[in-house]
Design a protein around this motif. Structure first.
Motif, PDB file in Angstrom:
ATOM      1  N   GLN A 182     -40.593 -57.667 -16.300  1.00 11.57           N
ATOM      2  CA  GLN A 182     -40.062 -58.211 -15.051  1.00 11.57           C
ATOM      3  C   GLN A 182     -40.428 -57.323 -13.865  1.00 11.57           C
ATOM      4  O   GLN A 182     -40.825 -57.826 -12.800  1.00 11.57           O
ATOM      5  CB  GLN A 182     -38.545 -58.358 -15.146  1.00 11.57           C
ATOM      6  N   TRP A 183     -40.293 -56.012 -14.055  1.00 12.69           N
ATOM      7  CA  TRP A 183     -40.606 -55.093 -12.965  1.00 12.69           C
ATOM      8  C   TRP A 183     -42.066 -55.208 -12.543  1.00 12.69           C
ATOM      9  O   TRP A 183     -42.390 -55.262 -11.355  1.00 12.69           O
ATOM     10  CB  TRP A 183     -40.288 -53.664 -13.379  1.00 12.69           C
ATOM     11  N   ILE A 184     -42.977 -55.250 -13.508  1.00 14.91           N
ATOM     12  CA  ILE A 184     -44.400 -55.354 -13.197  1.00 14.91           C
ATOM     13  C   ILE A 184     -44.692 -56.665 -12.455  1.00 14.91           C
ATOM     14  O   ILE A 184     -45.421 -56.674 -11.450  1.00 14.91           O
ATOM     15  CB  ILE A 184     -45.250 -55.257 -14.484  1.00 14.91           C
ATOM     16  N   ARG A 185     -44.112 -57.761 -12.920  1.00 14.13           N
ATOM     17  CA  ARG A 185     -44.363 -59.062 -12.279  1.00 14.13           C
ATOM     18  C   ARG A 185     -43.800 -59.114 -10.865  1.00 14.13           C
ATOM     19  O   ARG A 185     -44.381 -59.746  -9.982  1.00 14.13           O
ATOM     20  CB  ARG A 185     -43.773 -60.181 -13.140  1.00 14.13           C
ATOM     21  N   GLU A 186     -42.677 -58.443 -10.654  1.00 12.22           N
ATOM     22  CA  GLU A 186     -42.101 -58.421  -9.307  1.00 12.22           C
ATOM     23  C   GLU A 186     -42.950 -57.590  -8.349  1.00 12.22           C
ATOM     24  O   GLU A 186     -43.118 -57.950  -7.179  1.00 12.22           O
ATOM     25  CB  GLU A 186     -40.673 -57.865  -9.359  1.00 12.22           C
ATOM     26  N   GLU A 187     -43.479 -56.482  -8.849  1.00 14.97           N
ATOM     27  CA  GLU A 187     -44.268 -55.602  -8.002  1.00 14.97           C
ATOM     28  C   GLU A 187     -45.671 -56.137  -7.742  1.00 14.97           C
ATOM     29  O   GLU A 187     -46.262 -55.860  -6.697  1.00 14.97           O
ATOM     30  CB  GLU A 187     -44.367 -54.205  -8.641  1.00 14.97           C
ATOM     31  N   PHE A 188     -46.202 -56.922  -8.685  1.00 17.40           N
ATOM     32  CA  PHE A 188     -47.570 -57.426  -8.564  1.00 17.40           C
ATOM     33  C   PHE A 188     -47.587 -58.932  -8.810  1.00 17.40           C
ATOM     34  O   PHE A 188     -47.927 -59.402  -9.901  1.00 17.40           O
ATOM     35  CB  PHE A 188     -48.487 -56.704  -9.564  1.00 17.40           C
ATOM     36  N   PRO A 189     -47.188 -59.717  -7.807  1.00 16.40           N
ATOM     37  CA  PRO A 189     -47.085 -61.179  -7.961  1.00 16.40           C
ATOM     38  C   PRO A 189     -48.391 -61.792  -8.456  1.00 16.40           C
ATOM     39  O   PRO A 189     -49.476 -61.473  -7.966  1.00 16.40           O
ATOM     40  CB  PRO A 189     -46.757 -61.654  -6.540  1.00 16.40           C
ATOM     41  N   GLY A 190     -48.262 -62.644  -9.457  1.00 24.27           N
ATOM     42  CA  GLY A 190     -49.423 -63.332 -10.004  1.00 24.27           C
ATOM     43  C   GLY A 190     -50.102 -62.604 -11.140  1.00 24.27           C
ATOM     44  O   GLY A 190     -51.021 -63.149 -11.760  1.00 24.27           O
ATOM     45  N   ILE A 191     -49.671 -61.387 -11.456  1.00 19.60           N
ATOM     46  CA  ILE A 191     -50.308 -60.625 -12.524  1.00 19.60           C
ATOM     47  C   ILE A 191     -50.002 -61.256 -13.882  1.00 19.60           C
ATOM     48  O   ILE A 191     -48.914 -61.798 -14.111  1.00 19.60           O
ATOM     49  CB  ILE A 191     -49.841 -59.152 -12.502  1.00 19.60           C
ATOM     50  N   PHE A 192     -50.968 -61.196 -14.792  1.00 17.32           N
ATOM     51  CA  PHE A 192     -50.752 -61.677 -16.157  1.00 17.32           C
ATOM     52  C   PHE A 192     -50.252 -60.520 -17.006  1.00 17.32           C
ATOM     53  O   PHE A 192     -50.911 -59.488 -17.120  1.00 17.32           O
ATOM     54  CB  PHE A 192     -52.048 -62.233 -16.751  1.00 17.32           C
ATOM     55  N   VAL A 193     -49.060 -60.694 -17.587  1.00 19.22           N
ATOM     56  CA  VAL A 193     -48.475 -59.670 -18.450  1.00 19.22           C
ATOM     57  C   VAL A 193     -48.193 -60.282 -19.820  1.00 19.22           C
ATOM     58  O   VAL A 193     -47.526 -61.313 -19.913  1.00 19.22           O
ATOM     59  CB  VAL A 193     -47.162 -59.103 -17.865  1.00 19.22           C
ATOM     60  N   LEU A 194     -48.699 -59.652 -20.859  1.00 21.04           N
ATOM     61  CA  LEU A 194     -48.459 -60.100 -22.234  1.00 21.04           C
ATOM     62  C   LEU A 194     -47.656 -59.031 -22.963  1.00 21.04           C
ATOM     63  O   LEU A 194     -48.107 -57.893 -23.114  1.00 21.04           O
ATOM     64  CB  LEU A 194     -49.787 -60.328 -22.961  1.00 21.04           C
ATOM     65  N   SER A 195     -46.463 -59.409 -23.410  1.00 19.20           N
ATOM     66  CA  SER A 195     -45.652 -58.531 -24.241  1.00 19.20           C
ATOM     67  C   SER A 195     -45.796 -59.001 -25.684  1.00 19.20           C
ATOM     68  O   SER A 195     -45.299 -60.066 -26.055  1.00 19.20           O
ATOM     69  CB  SER A 195     -44.180 -58.578 -23.800  1.00 19.20           C
ATOM     70  N   VAL A 196     -46.492 -58.235 -26.477  1.00 14.56           N
ATOM     71  CA  VAL A 196     -46.870 -58.659 -27.832  1.00 14.56           C
ATOM     72  C   VAL A 196     -45.719 -58.473 -28.804  1.00 14.56           C
ATOM     73  O   VAL A 196     -45.014 -57.462 -28.771  1.00 14.56           O
ATOM     74  CB  VAL A 196     -48.102 -57.867 -28.314  1.00 14.56           C
ATOM     75  N   GLU A 197     -45.555 -59.448 -29.668  1.00 20.06           N
ATOM     76  CA  GLU A 197     -44.625 -59.341 -30.793  1.00 20.06           C
ATOM     77  C   GLU A 197     -45.373 -59.715 -32.058  1.00 20.06           C
ATOM     78  O   GLU A 197     -46.014 -60.765 -32.109  1.00 20.06           O
ATOM     79  CB  GLU A 197     -43.412 -60.244 -30.599  1.00 20.06           C
ATOM     80  N   ILE A 198     -45.313 -58.865 -33.055  1.00 16.15           N
ATOM     81  CA  ILE A 198     -46.007 -59.099 -34.314  1.00 16.15           C
ATOM     82  C   ILE A 198     -45.039 -59.673 -35.324  1.00 16.15           C
ATOM     83  O   ILE A 198     -44.007 -59.068 -35.625  1.00 16.15           O
ATOM     84  CB  ILE A 198     -46.643 -57.799 -34.834  1.00 16.15           C
ATOM     85  N   GLY A 199     -45.344 -60.839 -35.841  1.00 18.77           N
ATOM     86  CA  GLY A 199     -44.458 -61.487 -36.802  1.00 18.77           C
ATOM     87  C   GLY A 199     -43.124 -61.807 -36.179  1.00 18.77           C
ATOM     88  O   GLY A 199     -43.043 -62.383 -35.096  1.00 18.77           O
ATOM     89  N   ASN A 200     -42.045 -61.391 -36.836  1.00 18.55           N
ATOM     90  CA  ASN A 200     -40.709 -61.673 -36.303  1.00 18.55           C
ATOM     91  C   ASN A 200     -40.133 -60.490 -35.528  1.00 18.55           C
ATOM     92  O   ASN A 200     -38.929 -60.426 -35.295  1.00 18.55           O
ATOM     93  CB  ASN A 200     -39.753 -62.080 -37.436  1.00 18.55           C
ATOM     94  N   GLY A 201     -40.993 -59.555 -35.144  1.00 20.09           N
ATOM     95  CA  GLY A 201     -40.533 -58.471 -34.283  1.00 20.09           C
ATOM     96  C   GLY A 201     -39.894 -57.322 -35.024  1.00 20.09           C
ATOM     97  O   GLY A 201     -40.578 -56.498 -35.643  1.00 20.09           O
ATOM     98  N   ALA A 202     -38.568 -57.240 -34.982  1.00 16.30           N
ATOM     99  CA  ALA A 202     -37.853 -56.069 -35.481  1.00 16.30           C
ATOM    100  C   ALA A 202     -38.127 -55.786 -36.959  1.00 16.30           C
ATOM    101  O   ALA A 202     -38.451 -54.651 -37.339  1.00 16.30           O
ATOM    102  CB  ALA A 202     -36.356 -56.238 -35.243  1.00 16.30           C
ATOM    103  N   LEU A 203     -38.008 -56.792 -37.808  1.00 16.91           N
ATOM    104  CA  LEU A 203     -38.223 -56.573 -39.240  1.00 16.91           C
ATOM    105  C   LEU A 203     -39.669 -56.218 -39.553  1.00 16.91           C
ATOM    106  O   LEU A 203     -39.949 -55.268 -40.281  1.00 16.91           O
ATOM    107  CB  LEU A 203     -37.794 -57.813 -40.036  1.00 16.91           C
ATOM    108  N   ASP A 204     -40.600 -56.992 -39.001  1.00 15.44           N
ATOM    109  CA  ASP A 204     -42.008 -56.738 -39.298  1.00 15.44           C
ATOM    110  C   ASP A 204     -42.491 -55.431 -38.691  1.00 15.44           C
ATOM    111  O   ASP A 204     -43.457 -54.844 -39.179  1.00 15.44           O
ATOM    112  CB  ASP A 204     -42.870 -57.899 -38.799  1.00 15.44           C
ATOM    113  N   SER A 205     -41.825 -54.943 -37.652  1.00 13.41           N
ATOM    114  CA  SER A 205     -42.214 -53.654 -37.095  1.00 13.41           C
ATOM    115  C   SER A 205     -41.971 -52.532 -38.098  1.00 13.41           C
ATOM    116  O   SER A 205     -42.622 -51.488 -38.035  1.00 13.41           O
ATOM    117  CB  SER A 205     -41.433 -53.366 -35.804  1.00 13.41           C
TER     118      SER A 205
END
Length: 222
Positions: free
Chosen positions: A52-75
């Motif tokens: 959220q902070w990055i998108r607010e500071e740089f409008p229009g930027i593409f941000v991908l937050s990666v999650e592998i599998g189901n997240g917590a367990l697969d991590s």
């Protein structure tokens, strides 16, 4: 102290993230995309404030937050080699990243993202931030808050079946038994180029970065 540390991190992120992409104009800035990889026992949702902070500071930027599998367990229960492979596939599935991106890895995510840079780096990473990541390995009292994992790391971290199924075991570095670590650990010795045969492409990919920032924390609990 925490406020000062957070301020320093945000300033650092500002400097790295705001570096524009190739097609930039004063009227319509084209920010270079950002990819984020979360830490162990968590999911992509935990990185939402940063996204959220990055998108607010740089409008229009593409941000991908990666999650592998189901997240917590697969991590925890998917080994690091497989997680790096999955990260590579996810990054390559987004055309927005084809010209490269800036990369942020938090905690275990820093090891996954460095593995991507060294082994793949296509699309190319331009600037890299590793936040509170055990890049040299981890050893000591485990605090993963998963009793089975804590027990295995304290007793048989280098057993084949533990290495295959427990991600933190892949960067568990016992300074009292480095021979067993180097022989049996399936991940960290490789990306740290600790074997007898050095992989030049790993070093070359790291050297290709414009900026590499490694941030440590004195209050990280995992």
């Amino acid at each position: 102290m925490r406020v000062l540390l957070l301020s320093a991190v945000l300033v650092l992120l500002l400097v790295v993230v705001c570096m524009p992409g190739n097609n930039v104009s004063a009227d319509s800035p084209s920010w270079r995309p950002v990819v984020i990889m979360h830490g162990v026992t968590t999911a992509a949702s935990k990185m939402a404030p940063l996204v959220q902070w990055i998108r607010e500071e740089f409008p229009g930027i593409f941000v991908l937050s990666v999650e592998i599998g189901n997240g917590a367990l697969d991590s925890v229960f998917v080994n690091m080699n497989k997680q790096v492979e999955a990260f590579n596939k996810e990054v390559n599935s987004h055309p927005e990243l084809k010209n490269g991106f800036n990369l942020i890895g938090y905690s275990q995510g820093g090891l996954i993202t460095r593995g991507y840079i060294e082994r793949y780096n296509s699309p190319k990473v331009h600037n890299y931030i590793s936040m509170a990541s055990p890049q040299a390995g981890q050893f000591g009292i485990p605090k993963y808050n998963v009793k089975l994992v804590d027990k295995l790391l304290a007793t048989v971290p280098y057993a084949d079946w533990v290495q295959e199924d427990i991600a933190p075991a892949n960067y568990w570095k016992d300074p009292y038994d480095l021979a067993k670590y180097q022989e049996n650990s399936i991940y960290l010795p490789d990306i740290n180029n600790e074997g007898p045969t050095k992989k030049k492409e790993y070093a070359d990919n790291i050297k290709s970065l414009n900026i590499m920032v490694l941030i440590y924390s004195t209050v990280d609990e995992t």
